[in-house]
Design a protein around this motif. Structure first.
Motif, PDB file in Angstrom:
ATOM      1  N   SER A  24       0.830  -1.169  -0.103  1.00 39.16           N
ATOM      2  CA  SER A  24      -0.029  -0.144   0.047  1.00 39.16           C
ATOM      3  C   SER A  24       0.931   1.299   0.035  1.00 39.16           C
ATOM      4  N   GLU A  25       1.936   1.137   0.818  1.00 37.03           N
ATOM      5  CA  GLU A  25       2.851   2.258   0.686  1.00 37.03           C
ATOM      6  C   GLU A  25       3.578   2.622  -0.587  1.00 37.03           C
ATOM      7  N   VAL A  26       3.818   1.587  -1.409  1.00 36.68           N
ATOM      8  CA  VAL A  26       4.396   1.882  -2.748  1.00 36.68           C
ATOM      9  C   VAL A  26       3.058   2.095  -3.599  1.00 36.68           C
ATOM     10  N   VAL A  27       2.072   1.875  -3.266  1.00 37.15           N
ATOM     11  CA  VAL A  27       0.760   2.308  -4.331  1.00 37.15           C
ATOM     12  C   VAL A  27       0.618   3.732  -4.113  1.00 37.15           C
ATOM     13  N   GLU A  28       0.724   4.200  -2.753  1.00 37.45           N
ATOM     14  CA  GLU A  28       0.605   5.404  -2.409  1.00 37.45           C
ATOM     15  C   GLU A  28       1.505   6.516  -3.156  1.00 37.45           C
ATOM     16  N   GLY A  29       2.666   6.115  -3.553  1.00 35.19           N
ATOM     17  CA  GLY A  29       3.975   6.662  -4.252  1.00 35.19           C
ATOM     18  C   GLY A  29       3.219   6.865  -5.662  1.00 35.19           C
ATOM     19  N   PHE A  30       2.755   5.432  -5.983  1.00 33.83           N
ATOM     20  CA  PHE A  30       2.310   5.403  -7.550  1.00 33.83           C
ATOM     21  C   PHE A  30       1.202   6.535  -7.707  1.00 33.83           C
ATOM     22  N   ILE A  73      -9.836  12.531  -9.803  1.00 34.40           N
ATOM     23  CA  ILE A  73     -10.261  13.263 -11.093  1.00 34.40           C
ATOM     24  C   ILE A  73      -9.241  14.157 -11.723  1.00 34.40           C
ATOM     25  N   ASN A  74      -8.773  14.148 -12.740  1.00 30.11           N
ATOM     26  CA  ASN A  74      -7.877  15.039 -13.526  1.00 30.11           C
ATOM     27  C   ASN A  74      -6.605  15.125 -12.383  1.00 30.11           C
ATOM     28  N   HIS A  75      -6.017  14.076 -12.100  1.00 36.01           N
ATOM     29  CA  HIS A  75      -5.284  13.944 -10.810  1.00 36.01           C
ATOM     30  C   HIS A  75      -3.934  13.173 -11.485  1.00 36.01           C
ATOM     31  N   LYS A  76      -2.919  13.693 -11.187  1.00 38.51           N
ATOM     32  CA  LYS A  76      -1.484  12.983 -11.992  1.00 38.51           C
ATOM     33  C   LYS A  76      -0.959  12.014 -11.021  1.00 38.51           C
ATOM     34  N   ILE A  77      -0.629  10.634 -11.611  1.00 40.43           N
ATOM     35  CA  ILE A  77       0.026   9.892 -11.144  1.00 40.43           C
ATOM     36  C   ILE A  77       1.299   9.558 -11.631  1.00 40.43           C
ATOM     37  N   ASN A  78       2.100   8.772 -10.877  1.00 42.04           N
ATOM     38  CA  ASN A  78       3.539   8.608 -11.280  1.00 42.04           C
ATOM     39  C   ASN A  78       3.618   7.263 -11.977  1.00 42.04           C
TER      40      ASN A  78
END
Length: 689
Positions: free
Chosen positions: A502-508, A523-528
């Protein structure tokens, strides 16, 4: 949209049973700590004030003797084991708010306080008793440290309380040729003054308390049997030498380990309070509105659900809100055993496998009941690979590149399928209820059902095909954005079980996973950029774990043997073997014994007997019923259809639990008793010559 959570903030204190400070953590222990950790993490995610404390159980004769064997002080031993335990728990992501020890000033002070309150209220009795005493070690012996021949059936190698072969119960000094397993000396009788907690005085309180919702119904029913048959005063003292706390006002007398062990819960929390702004009284006062939960195994319910609430009540402290009892762990359907290679240590696992594999597998099996949990290694590999890799991780890996490469990592401004989104987020409260009620298996099934729906949606939409058409760019973005949002919701649901992933997913996702944020999509949110979250389990990893574990256990046993041999020499006495060779017989005596191949056609438990199984045996021409003390090593269903060897001409013997018409041949070691079996090709009724 999902309704906003309105549950008020609760104050919750959670404990797990204290691991004994004389050995490593193994997978059987981790059933409890993983279960407790998941529940605690869930409560914290829901916004409650929740604390999880535990400690090493650091007192008792066993630790004193173990330290002596190793040539260290008891304090040095428990300090070393404490470090090892902490490393193992951290390895499995078990997050205590405080992990302490029972050998501390806080526990000494609280144990004395509770004892003094009980004594001053008239709940302590003092009287002289007769015990077995080792004249070589100058030590009083509990039943586990005495062996000899059963006074009823004469079988050798039986412990000091009851016979594993015939089920007879007796006093340790009733054994024929009793010996101390510590020194080999013959025990003698010796009197000593002991201190007793007057448990029968709390019978009426306990009859009500055990039926007031503090226990699972099956546990309450079991305790009721003891309450109906009548409680006995509980011996809470031990004589020097003993590693523990001296009883106030009683030089040379020490608290029995099971008196100060549960007080260790209070001591660990007191230590946490002293290092923070918490108030001990807010959680332990008689009128406290906080909730107190103990997670324990089914083998220690009498201490936690009879002795402990009675002690607390008598000392004017609050009693537990709930005692959550679980079953044992089996490996591939068998009880954990060093000789069978199923006694798997935490370190052997961690050196080869991801801890979150086991956390998820255990979660998928947990219920609110007390049934045993089986770790089937084939099912373990298949389930983790199918659920976590094939269903959960698959969603993010299929959708992420279309967003990070196709739209610079920015999610769509719309939800492509509103009904599917509402379905997946709408499962939140049902899943939360499963977590709250410790029905983790139901929660995992509900989560995977939603994961199936998400994967079916993506497979139906086939964004990888649409991506070949430049005009479908927005459609691909909308589909994959919903996919990422569904993945996010599923990971919120799984966060108590998979905290590291989950911690890695939070970074993603570039966002904290929280239960309160479920209703609002990204919505209109930037992911890594997406990076692999978890690898498939390979059979080679499981094989390596088992190989490493067997080597570790063998090395441990060899070291234990060397230390024991060294100490025997240092003690300057000849070792007296426990299993003595019987008196010599001649051939005419031996030929009288009629050994026959036998088929076990039916096996079952014996009501009221902890060590016996009832076997229905066929020896070709006839069928017999035999009582055998092998319950610790076998489940009845695993014995049916198996060949073994019996003494066929042994006269029937009337035992406490019925008549036994023969004797099954077995061999014993430190892990239990094991049936002898003939080679393949043998047939029931054949005589062994």
């Amino acid at each position: 949209m999902m309704p906003k959570q309105t549950t008020k903030c609760r104050k919750i204190l959670v404990t797990s049973a204290l691991p004994y400070a004389n050995g490593p953590i193994h997978l059987g222990h981790l059933v409890e700590y993983i279960q407790t950790d998941i529940w605690t993490r869930f409560q914290k995610m829901r916004g409650h004030e929740c604390y999880y404390v535990c400690a090493d159980d650091a007192h008792g004769t066993a630790i004193m003797l173990k330290a002596e064997e190793l040539g260290v002080t008891a304090e040095e031993l428990i300090a070393q084991v404490h470090t090892e335990h902490e490393e193992d728990f951290q390895g499995f992501l078990v997050q205590f708010d405080n992990y302490y020890s029972t050998h501390t000033k806080e526990n000494r002070e609280l144990s004395a306080l509770i004892y003094n309150r009980l004594r001053d209220s008239g709940h302590i009795a003092v009287r002289e008793i007769i015990q077995a005493f080792d004249p070589e070690k100058n030590l009083f012996l509990s039943d586990r440290y005495i062996k000899g021949s059963c006074p009823k059936c004469k079988i050798e190698g039986q412990y000091g309380d009851n016979c594993e072969a015939c089920g007879a119960t007796y006093s340790p000094l009733d054994l024929i040729n009793p010996v101390s397993t510590i020194s080999g000396a013959t025990p003698i009788e010796k009197t000593s003054m002991h201190y007793f907690f007057k448990l029968p005085e709390f019978s009426e309180f306990l009859k009500k308390w055990t039926r007031d919702g503090h226990l699972q119904s099956e546990v309450a029913n079991k305790l009721n049997e003891w309450l109906v048959s009548g409680l006995h005063e509980w011996d809470i003292s031990r004589d020097a030498p003993y590693f523990g706390f001296e009883i106030p006002g009683a030089p040379g007398k020490y608290f029995y380990v099971w008196l100060d062990a549960p007080i260790g819960y209070m001591a660990s929390f007191k230590n946490l309070c002293d290092r923070s702004n918490l108030k001990f009284e807010d959680f332990w006062d008689k009128e406290s509105s906080a909730e107190l939960y103990h997670f324990i195994g089914k083998d220690i319910i009498n201490f936690h659900a009879l002795f402990w609430p009675a002690m607390l009540h008598g000392a004017n402290f609050r009693t537990p809100t709930k005692i959550c009892v679980h079953g044992f762990l089996t490996i591939n359907g068998k009880k954990m055993s060093k000789s069978r290679g199923t006694f798997i240590t935490a370190q052997s696992y961690l050196q080869n496998l991801n801890p979150e594999y086991l956390r998820y597998y255990f979660a998928s099996k947990f219920s609110a009941g007390v049934d045993d949990l089986d770790l089937n290694l084939d099912d373990f590999m298949q389930k983790v690979n199918s659920d976590l890799i094939g269903k959960i991780v698959n969603i993010a890996s299929r959708c992420s590149n279309f967003i990070t490469k196709g739209n610079d990592g920015v999610l769509s401004t719309t939800i492509e399928d509103e009904s599917l989104w509402l379905q997946i987020t709408g499962a939140a409260e049902s899943i939360a209820n499963h977590y709250e009620n410790r029905e983790f298996g139901k929660a995992m099934r509900a989560i995977m059902a939603q994961a199936d729906a998400a994967n079916e949606y993506i497979a139906f939409k086939e964004p990888w095909k649409l991506a070949k058409d430049p005009e479908q760019r927005q459609a691909v973005l909308d589909i994959c954005s919903l996919g990422i949002n569904m993945f996010r919701v599923l990971m919120v649901y799984l966060k108590p079980v998979l905290p590291a992933m989950s911690e890695v997913v939070e970074g993603f996702l570039n966002e904290k996973l929280s239960w309160s944020g479920l209703s609002q999509p990204l919505i209109n949110h930037k992911i890594n950029a997406f990076e692999p979250l978890m690898q498939r389990i390979e059979q080679s990893q499981i094989n390596s774990m088992l190989t490493a574990n067997n080597a570790l256990v063998t090395a441990h046993l060899d070291q234990h043997k060397k230390v024991s041999e060294h100490m025997t020499l240092e003690a300057k006495f000849e070792p007296a073997p426990i299993e003595k060779i019987a008196a010599e017989i001649n051939f005419d005596d031996f030929i009288k014994v009629d050994l026959r191949v036998a088929l076990i056609t039916k096996a079952g438990y014996v009501e009221g007997a902890d060590r016996l199984l009832r076997l229905t045996i066929s020896i070709g021409s006839e069928t017999r019923s035999i009582l055998s003390g092998i319950r610790s090593c076998y489940e009845p269903k695993d014995l049916e259809g198996r060949l073994t060897v019996i003494v066929a001409n042994l006269a029937p013997r009337k035992m406490r639990f019925g008549v036994s018409e023969g004797m099954v041949l077995a061999a014993g070691d430190n892990d239990g008793i094991y049936l002898l079996s003939p080679d393949s090709g043998a047939k029931p009724g054949q005589r062994i010559t």
